[in-house]
Design a protein around this motif. Sequence first.
Motif, mmCIF file in Angstrom:
data_model
loop_
_atom_site.group_PDB
_atom_site.id
_atom_site.type_symbol
_atom_site.label_atom_id
_atom_site.label_comp_id
_atom_site.label_asym_id
_atom_site.label_seq_id
_atom_site.Cartn_x
_atom_site.Cartn_y
_atom_site.Cartn_z
ATOM 1 N N GLN A 166 17.160 -10.358 60.332
ATOM 2 C CA GLN A 166 17.490 -8.947 60.137
ATOM 3 C C GLN A 166 18.296 -8.365 61.279
ATOM 4 O OE1 GLN A 166 16.535 -7.460 57.252
ATOM 5 N NE2 GLN A 166 15.634 -9.379 56.596
ATOM 6 N N GLY A 167 18.456 -9.081 62.352
ATOM 7 C CA GLY A 167 19.177 -8.565 63.512
ATOM 8 C C GLY A 167 19.282 -9.638 64.567
ATOM 9 N N ARG A 168 19.839 -9.293 65.682
ATOM 10 C CA ARG A 168 20.086 -10.289 66.721
ATOM 11 C C ARG A 168 18.801 -10.868 67.280
ATOM 12 N NH1 ARG A 168 25.373 -10.454 68.113
ATOM 13 N NH2 ARG A 168 26.657 -8.712 67.413
ATOM 14 N N THR A 169 17.700 -10.141 67.167
ATOM 15 C CA THR A 169 16.420 -10.673 67.633
ATOM 16 C C THR A 169 15.464 -10.888 66.465
ATOM 17 O OG1 THR A 169 15.552 -8.442 68.010
ATOM 18 C CG2 THR A 169 16.670 -9.522 69.856
ATOM 19 N N GLY A 170 16.014 -10.891 65.244
ATOM 20 C CA GLY A 170 15.164 -10.949 64.058
ATOM 21 C C GLY A 170 14.832 -12.337 63.577
ATOM 22 N N GLY A 171 15.208 -13.368 64.327
ATOM 23 C CA GLY A 171 14.884 -14.721 63.901
ATOM 24 C C GLY A 171 15.703 -15.122 62.702
ATOM 25 N N LEU A 205 26.285 -10.841 58.768
ATOM 26 C CA LEU A 205 26.007 -12.015 59.583
ATOM 27 C C LEU A 205 26.224 -11.719 61.063
ATOM 28 C CD1 LEU A 205 27.714 -14.559 57.201
ATOM 29 C CD2 LEU A 205 25.287 -14.589 57.812
ATOM 30 N N ALA A 206 27.264 -10.952 61.380
ATOM 31 C CA ALA A 206 27.506 -10.607 62.780
ATOM 32 C C ALA A 206 26.350 -9.787 63.339
ATOM 33 C CB ALA A 206 28.823 -9.841 62.900
ATOM 34 N N GLY A 239 37.068 -13.655 52.004
ATOM 35 C CA GLY A 239 35.743 -13.386 51.456
ATOM 36 C C GLY A 239 35.380 -11.934 51.720
ATOM 37 N N LEU A 240 34.145 -11.574 51.383
ATOM 38 C CA LEU A 240 33.703 -10.194 51.554
ATOM 39 C C LEU A 240 33.447 -9.877 53.020
ATOM 40 C CD1 LEU A 240 31.243 -9.408 48.620
ATOM 41 C CD2 LEU A 240 33.389 -8.264 49.139
ATOM 42 N N GLY A 241 34.128 -8.840 53.521
ATOM 43 C CA GLY A 241 33.899 -8.416 54.890
ATOM 44 C C GLY A 241 32.479 -7.926 55.119
ATOM 45 N N PHE A 242 31.848 -7.373 54.079
ATOM 46 C CA PHE A 242 30.472 -6.899 54.200
ATOM 47 C C PHE A 242 29.544 -8.037 54.587
ATOM 48 C CE2 PHE A 242 26.372 -6.439 51.885
ATOM 49 C CZ PHE A 242 25.816 -5.458 52.686
ATOM 50 N N HIS A 243 29.750 -9.202 53.997
ATOM 51 C CA HIS A 243 28.911 -10.344 54.336
ATOM 52 C C HIS A 243 29.148 -10.787 55.772
ATOM 53 C CE1 HIS A 243 28.639 -11.480 49.787
ATOM 54 N NE2 HIS A 243 27.836 -10.483 50.118
ATOM 55 N N ARG A 244 30.390 -10.775 56.215
ATOM 56 C CA ARG A 244 30.678 -11.139 57.610
ATOM 57 C C ARG A 244 30.026 -10.154 58.575
ATOM 58 N NH1 ARG A 244 35.969 -12.118 55.412
ATOM 59 N NH2 ARG A 244 36.725 -10.137 56.292
ATOM 60 N N GLN A 245 30.055 -8.870 58.242
ATOM 61 C CA GLN A 245 29.430 -7.869 59.096
ATOM 62 C C GLN A 245 27.920 -8.060 59.154
ATOM 63 O OE1 GLN A 245 30.749 -4.198 57.373
ATOM 64 N NE2 GLN A 245 32.903 -4.580 57.844
ATOM 65 N N ARG A 266 20.089 -11.979 54.571
ATOM 66 C CA ARG A 266 19.203 -11.427 55.598
ATOM 67 C C ARG A 266 17.952 -12.281 55.766
ATOM 68 N NH1 ARG A 266 20.937 -6.364 53.095
ATOM 69 N NH2 ARG A 266 22.215 -5.192 54.592
ATOM 70 N N LEU A 267 17.423 -12.777 54.671
ATOM 71 C CA LEU A 267 16.251 -13.639 54.763
ATOM 72 C C LEU A 267 16.578 -14.958 55.451
ATOM 73 C CD1 LEU A 267 14.657 -13.082 51.229
ATOM 74 C CD2 LEU A 267 13.845 -12.193 53.419
ATOM 75 N N LEU A 268 17.760 -15.491 55.171
ATOM 76 C CA LEU A 268 18.128 -16.792 55.715
ATOM 77 C C LEU A 268 18.520 -16.726 57.182
ATOM 78 C CD1 LEU A 268 20.159 -18.176 52.691
ATOM 79 C CD2 LEU A 268 17.937 -18.998 53.482
#
Length: 475
Positions: free
Chosen positions: A196-201, A222-223, A214-220, A191-193
Amino acid sequence: MTESWVNSAQRIGVDLHLELPATGGRRAALIAALRDAVVDGRLPPGTRLPPYRSLAADLGVARNTVADAYAELVAEGRLTARQGSGTRVADRAEPVRAAARTPKKSPPRARVPRHDLRQGAPDASEFPRAAWAASYRRALQSAPSEAFGPGDPAGRPELREALAEYLARARGVRTEPGRIVICSGFAHALRLLFGQGRTGGGVLRGPLAVEAYGLGFHRQLLATAGVRTVPLPLDEGGALVDRLGRERAVLLTPAHQFPTGGPLHAERRATVVDWARARDGVVLEDDYDGEFRYDRKPVGAVQGLDPERVIFIGSVSKSLSPALRLGWMVLPERYVDAVLAAKGEREAWASVPEQLALADFVVSGSYDRHVRRMRQRYRHRRDRLVEALAAHAPHVRVTGVAAGLHAVLRLPPGTEASTVKAATWHGVALDGLGAFRHPDTDMAARDGLVVGYATPPEHAYAAAVDALCAVLPPP
């Protein structure tokens, strides 16, 4: 209109919240309010009530009004009054009245599994409580006063210094404390990298190459941040990094590919670093269980090949406990300030006392001792699993067991879904391999099970393995 009154009750150390009408009979209202608090269970049996004078002052009523209310409830048997012990709530025979009169339909509850063989967690019963408590006490006693005020978003210097030494020694990481940022785990690091969201930079931008499994949670996650992930196929040597193209970054689990197992081949390690240099890109190295190796020499961090092109991310979720919520990023110098800026408000920072405790735990040698002990314990469990499968299901091939806390059981084609369903029906919780497959990959699907052998407590492990063998498909 109703007024809310709160009794500070400083002399007895309890707060008592009562609601009385602004007008009308105060005695009757106080009796009703106290009676409701007793019947509803807000004042449980044995609770000592405030003295007459204290409650009267807080409520703005006469002392005799409180005395009369107490006497009425004593007569009803709801309160008791004894010399020297004050007025207390009596043991009552009637049940606590339901807070809501309208019945509510409860959502269906999932069946609790008898045997938990899901990946992702260590044996919680083996948390080193005594050693951790000793480190916690030492850390609090020796911590400077400024540690308990506003701090550094990078994390406590004691922990960053301890991690710099430990990671260099145990994982081959090349860094210094100033390049380490403490976070609450791998997901927090993502989240830091990436924002936090589509407009979160975010510090990094997509597209991001990831391993096909890999972990689906991580893909979600990132999406949600608006990052497109591009799957890389896998083989026995790990991700096919020669397929990397115009992506800006790649996320890998090079020490022990998750979930299929096995380290990233040495030539591919060099290849991915060369790619990052040529593309001005970055490699994200997820070192989720690098400490637990059994049948091979330690695999050092890819970060050691080029500290300016690799972000190394680790945590104590597998080695100690996910409940601690402590992780770290080892960053190239160019990303440090941006990550600290992304971290923002202090509410997102990891607990300072736990950072100090972990620093002591590492420096004192307790962390190394715990990891060595658990490495032996988990290796023994791994061996028991392999032996049981060889005896009861020799047609099931076991892979990915040279390191880590889980194994992959290869199943005959077309049997994964039915096996997972059968396991659930028999109270065995585990994951099918297909649950980790990237939806956009063109890599051929593989039937299998991902079996975590670290989670069950020791006394329940044999029964869990027997239950697993009983639900495996026939040859």
